[in-house]
Design an enzyme around this catalytic site. Structure first.
Site, PDB file in Angstrom:
ATOM      1  N   HIS A   1       4.641   0.088   0.215  1.00 56.49           N
ATOM      2  CA  HIS A   1       5.407  -0.643   1.223  1.00 56.49           C
ATOM      3  C   HIS A   1       4.552  -1.738   1.845  1.00 56.49           C
ATOM      4  O   HIS A   1       3.319  -1.765   1.663  1.00 56.49           O
ATOM      5  CB  HIS A   1       5.988   0.290   2.290  1.00 56.49           C
ATOM      6  CG  HIS A   1       4.976   1.103   3.041  1.00 56.49           C
ATOM      7  ND1 HIS A   1       4.362   2.207   2.504  1.00 56.49           N
ATOM      8  CD2 HIS A   1       4.467   0.970   4.289  1.00 56.49           C
ATOM      9  CE1 HIS A   1       3.527   2.721   3.391  1.00 56.49           C
ATOM     10  NE2 HIS A   1       3.554   1.978   4.484  1.00 56.49           N
TER      11      HIS A   1
ATOM     12  N   ASP B   1       0.435   4.868   2.029  1.00 54.65           N
ATOM     13  CA  ASP B   1      -0.394   5.274   3.168  1.00 54.65           C
ATOM     14  C   ASP B   1      -1.552   6.188   2.747  1.00 54.65           C
ATOM     15  O   ASP B   1      -1.336   7.193   2.050  1.00 54.65           O
ATOM     16  CB  ASP B   1       0.467   5.994   4.221  1.00 54.65           C
ATOM     17  CG  ASP B   1       1.440   5.022   4.892  1.00 54.65           C
ATOM     18  OD1 ASP B   1       1.073   3.844   5.061  1.00 54.65           O
ATOM     19  OD2 ASP B   1       2.562   5.447   5.223  1.00 54.65           O
TER      20      ASP B   1
ATOM     21  N   ARG C   1       4.520   6.276  14.053  1.00 50.20           N
ATOM     22  CA  ARG C   1       4.501   6.868  12.706  1.00 50.20           C
ATOM     23  C   ARG C   1       3.927   8.273  12.715  1.00 50.20           C
ATOM     24  O   ARG C   1       2.882   8.513  13.335  1.00 50.20           O
ATOM     25  CB  ARG C   1       3.688   6.009  11.744  1.00 50.20           C
ATOM     26  CG  ARG C   1       3.979   6.345  10.279  1.00 50.20           C
ATOM     27  CD  ARG C   1       3.131   5.544   9.333  1.00 50.20           C
ATOM     28  NE  ARG C   1       1.873   6.215   9.061  1.00 50.20           N
ATOM     29  CZ  ARG C   1       0.823   5.634   8.504  1.00 50.20           C
ATOM     30  NH1 ARG C   1       0.867   4.369   8.156  1.00 50.20           N
ATOM     31  NH2 ARG C   1      -0.281   6.324   8.278  1.00 50.20           N
TER      32      ARG C   1
ATOM     33  N   HIS D   1       0.828  -1.207   0.000  1.00 45.89           N
ATOM     34  CA  HIS D   1       0.000   0.000   0.000  1.00 45.89           C
ATOM     35  C   HIS D   1       0.863   1.258   0.000  1.00 45.89           C
ATOM     36  O   HIS D   1       2.077   1.211   0.258  1.00 45.89           O
ATOM     37  CB  HIS D   1      -0.915   0.009   1.235  1.00 45.89           C
ATOM     38  CG  HIS D   1      -0.175   0.150   2.524  1.00 45.89           C
ATOM     39  ND1 HIS D   1       0.616  -0.845   3.061  1.00 45.89           N
ATOM     40  CD2 HIS D   1      -0.073   1.206   3.378  1.00 45.89           C
ATOM     41  CE1 HIS D   1       1.156  -0.436   4.187  1.00 45.89           C
ATOM     42  NE2 HIS D   1       0.771   0.825   4.404  1.00 45.89           N
TER      43      HIS D   1
HETATM   44  C1  SIN Z   1       2.854   1.251   7.851  1.00 48.83           C
HETATM   45  O1  SIN Z   1       2.298   0.839   6.860  1.00 48.83           O
HETATM   46  O2  SIN Z   1       2.922   2.445   8.117  1.00 48.83           O
HETATM   47  C2  SIN Z   1       3.518   0.266   8.802  1.00 48.83           C
HETATM   48  C3  SIN Z   1       4.894  -0.031   8.388  1.00 48.83           C
HETATM   49  C4  SIN Z   1       5.588  -0.931   9.375  1.00 48.83           C
HETATM   50  O3  SIN Z   1       5.081  -1.147  10.487  1.00 48.83           O
HETATM   51  O4  SIN Z   1       6.674  -1.417   9.061  1.00 48.83           O
END
Ligand code: SIN
Length: 286
Positions: free
Chosen positions: A262, A105, A277, A103
């Site tokens: 990611h 974000d 985050r 995805h």
């Molecule tokens: C996310 O998608 O922000 C999570 C990434 C992660 O926990 O490595």
């Protein structure tokens, strides 16, 4: 590009670099801040190990890359509206992993985020890595015929599979750790974005789709769109377009959501992982 105040060491061919020579808990000179931002644009995801950041310091550090904002659906940390804590406990085995699909974000927002900064507080002794792919490299590798076909197409993005009335988080058993992730019918809304997007800061084109939020091509059904979207996603997931990062505690990653996808790997059942985050406001995709 070589820098004077930082060192950028690529970790893979398509994207990703470890940065040395920066302490994000302290104010940076203008020159160093500019070089760090340039490294972010050049490498699409950068990693800084051995950092020590309280949430307020993380928000301040995130401002080096953009404007932190409060995202919908995920309850932020108390007192820090721009920080979400992504947690998974030892007893969360078998549950959905937050971020555990390819995805970009919050791409379902009308103005989706420019980037995200993740800071690891606790990582499992093995596993829990994160992968990224360069959607710029994926676009560049398409044939001229495919590029011409995709030019001008729009894709409908929606949070419905995660945050919609019947999405993953409408089921309480998918909550992990101390996270509170909401779902309601506001998550079912759709928004149209260009399938090929130009990064306003680099001028480079990328595919702007992902497995979670890009639900169909505009003016087509999900069934009709699926073969095309699946083909493009499969193409984008070539190992040559990817990098994989092994976390250590106190590592900061900053990635460009405009030209990457990611995936948080869920392979550490029985172990704990905690990361914070901050999400950075973006611009309307063009
Ligand atoms: C996310 O998608 O922000 C999570 C990434 C992660 O926990 O490595």
């Amino acid at each position: 590009m070589s820098f004077q105040t930082i060192e950028a060491k690529p970790i893979a061919g398509a994207l990703g670099a470890e940065i040395e020579g920066v302490d994000l808990s302290k104010p940076l000179s203008n020159h160093q801040a500019e070089e760090l931002h340039q490294a972010f644009l050049d490498h699409k995801v950068i990693f800084l190990r051995n950092q020590s950041l309280e949430p307020a310091q993380q928000v301040a550090a995130a401002r080096l890359f953009g404007m932190p904002y409060e995202i919908p659906f995920v309850t932020p940390m108390d007192g820090y509206p721009e920080v979400i804590e992504i947690t998974r406990e030892r007893n969360d085995a078998g549950k959905h992993n937050f971020g555990g699909n390819w995805h970009s974000d919050m791409s379902f927002q009308a103005v989706p985020p420019k980037g995200s900064m993740l800071y690891t507080v606790e990582v499992p002794p093995y596993g829990g890595d994160t992968m990224w792919v360069s959607m710029e490299a994926a676009y560049a590798a398409l044939s001229d015929g495919m590029k011409a076909m995709l030019d001008g197409m729009k894709v409908m993005h929606s949070g419905k599979r995660s945050y919609g009335s019947r999405g993953t988080y409408s089921n309480d058993s998918n909550q992990t750790g101390t996270m509170k992730v909401g779902a309601d019918n506001s998550g079912d809304a759709e928004v149209a974005h260009p399938l090929v997007r130009t990064n306003p800061e680099t001028g480079n084109k990328s595919l702007f789709i992902n497995q979670v939020y890009a639900v169909r091509l505009a003016d087509m059904t999900e069934d009709e769109s699926k073969p095309i979207l699946d083909t493009l996603i499969r193409h984008s997931l070539k190992p040559e377009f990817s990098c994989r990062f092994r976390w250590s505690p106190g590592t900061v990653a900053v990635w460009d959501n405009r030209c990457t996808m990611h995936y948080a790997i869920s392979d550490y059942d029985g172990q704990r992982r905690v990361a914070r985050r901050v999400t950075l406001a973006g611009e309307t995709p063009v």
